[in-house]
Scaffold this motif. Sequence first.
Motif, PDB file in Angstrom:
ATOM      1  N   TYR A 127      59.267 123.645 -53.912  1.00  0.00           N
ATOM      2  CA  TYR A 127      58.008 122.926 -53.729  1.00  0.00           C
ATOM      3  C   TYR A 127      58.163 121.757 -52.751  1.00  0.00           C
ATOM      4  CZ  TYR A 127      56.193 125.639 -57.606  1.00  0.00           C
ATOM      5  OH  TYR A 127      55.780 126.673 -58.405  1.00  0.00           O
ATOM      6  N   LEU A 128      59.394 121.362 -52.480  1.00  0.00           N
ATOM      7  CA  LEU A 128      59.656 120.351 -51.455  1.00  0.00           C
ATOM      8  C   LEU A 128      59.707 120.969 -50.067  1.00  0.00           C
ATOM      9  CD1 LEU A 128      62.525 118.289 -53.165  1.00  0.00           C
ATOM     10  CD2 LEU A 128      60.051 117.868 -53.274  1.00  0.00           C
ATOM     11  N   GLY A 129      59.667 122.294 -50.010  1.00  0.00           N
ATOM     12  CA  GLY A 129      59.771 122.987 -48.733  1.00  0.00           C
ATOM     13  C   GLY A 129      61.167 123.463 -48.415  1.00  0.00           C
ATOM     14  N   ALA A 130      62.068 123.416 -49.407  1.00  0.00           N
ATOM     15  CA  ALA A 130      63.460 123.806 -49.171  1.00  0.00           C
ATOM     16  C   ALA A 130      63.593 125.326 -49.108  1.00  0.00           C
ATOM     17  CB  ALA A 130      64.360 123.250 -50.271  1.00  0.00           C
ATOM     18  N   GLU A 131      63.981 125.815 -47.954  1.00  0.00           N
ATOM     19  CA  GLU A 131      64.241 127.246 -47.784  1.00  0.00           C
ATOM     20  C   GLU A 131      65.729 127.554 -47.866  1.00  0.00           C
ATOM     21  OE1 GLU A 131      62.213 128.834 -44.390  1.00  0.00           O
ATOM     22  OE2 GLU A 131      60.343 127.813 -44.861  1.00  0.00           O
ATOM     23  N   SER A 132      66.555 126.499 -47.804  1.00  0.00           N
ATOM     24  CA  SER A 132      67.996 126.642 -47.985  1.00  0.00           C
ATOM     25  C   SER A 132      68.448 125.619 -49.018  1.00  0.00           C
ATOM     26  CB  SER A 132      68.743 126.405 -46.671  1.00  0.00           C
ATOM     27  OG  SER A 132      68.337 127.330 -45.678  1.00  0.00           O
ATOM     28  N   PHE A 133      69.308 126.040 -49.942  1.00  0.00           N
ATOM     29  CA  PHE A 133      69.778 125.158 -51.010  1.00  0.00           C
ATOM     30  C   PHE A 133      71.294 125.235 -51.103  1.00  0.00           C
ATOM     31  CE2 PHE A 133      71.115 124.662 -55.483  1.00  0.00           C
ATOM     32  CZ  PHE A 133      70.661 123.373 -55.733  1.00  0.00           C
ATOM     33  N   TYR A 134      71.932 124.068 -51.164  1.00  0.00           N
ATOM     34  CA  TYR A 134      73.385 123.991 -51.302  1.00  0.00           C
ATOM     35  C   TYR A 134      73.717 123.011 -52.425  1.00  0.00           C
ATOM     36  CZ  TYR A 134      73.076 125.911 -46.577  1.00  0.00           C
ATOM     37  OH  TYR A 134      72.752 126.685 -45.479  1.00  0.00           O
ATOM     38  N   GLU A 135      74.643 123.408 -53.277  1.00  0.00           N
ATOM     39  CA  GLU A 135      75.065 122.532 -54.374  1.00  0.00           C
ATOM     40  C   GLU A 135      76.576 122.372 -54.353  1.00  0.00           C
ATOM     41  OE1 GLU A 135      74.963 122.138 -59.267  1.00  0.00           O
ATOM     42  OE2 GLU A 135      73.858 123.757 -58.267  1.00  0.00           O
ATOM     43  N   ILE A 136      77.006 121.125 -54.383  1.00  0.00           N
ATOM     44  CA  ILE A 136      78.430 120.794 -54.440  1.00  0.00           C
ATOM     45  C   ILE A 136      78.601 119.759 -55.535  1.00  0.00           C
ATOM     46  CG2 ILE A 136      80.388 119.766 -53.218  1.00  0.00           C
ATOM     47  CD1 ILE A 136      79.117 120.739 -50.601  1.00  0.00           C
ATOM     48  N   GLY A 137      79.611 119.910 -56.366  1.00  0.00           N
ATOM     49  CA  GLY A 137      79.787 118.956 -57.452  1.00  0.00           C
ATOM     50  C   GLY A 137      81.222 118.745 -57.858  1.00  0.00           C
TER      51      GLY A 137
END
Length: 221
Positions: free
Chosen positions: A179-189
């Motif tokens: 809904y923010l317009g994110a078409e690519s998502f990356y998660e690092i933790g």
Amino acid sequence: MNNILHIDSSVRFAEGESSSHTSISKSLGQHFIQTWMKKNNLTKVVYRDLANNPPEFISMDWLAAAFTEKGGCSEWQKRVLEQSDLYYEEVKQADLILITAPMHNYGMPAVLKAWFDQVLRLNHTFTFDLKRGDFPIELMLFGKVLVLLTSTGEFGFQVGGVREEMNHLGPHVKLLGRYLGAESFYEIGSEFQEFKDVRHQHSIANARIQIESLVTDLLRP
């Protein structure tokens, strides 16, 4: 990518302010921005520390104003939506949204959820039309990248991990990111914070390496 929106949500201090209360997620966020700016110092960064300046929780007055048709808001309703309007414009202008978050009770911090509640809004980030049947929502923002940097006290929250089903942080942010317009998502933790052992140190070091690699990939022509 010329504009980055950097959102921190940990209540702990940023790196260097107090070694005993340093936020790991904020530290990872700083490392991302520093690495990015070394490679592209022309990028504009808008920064928000939600813990130091918490978003307001939405209220009945907020809902009434947000669901008023465009142009119909009273001056008082416009004031109710001022914070939401500001957050929305920051999201709208961003090419990359960087969110840092510790895991709180297996989900996101309350201030981050409050920020999402202020931003995700009818006729701003989505439209709603029952003529579309059982899927009445359509998104309005597109083309953005969302990067989530996390810190967890336990471990094994990744896909296939021993605590995968307990992870309500990454999957929730990824979903709302659409809904923010994110078409690519990356998660690092980083993990193992409460264990305070070598696994924790290795996890932080590995996260920093992954961040450097991701920045390189995102800036590649």
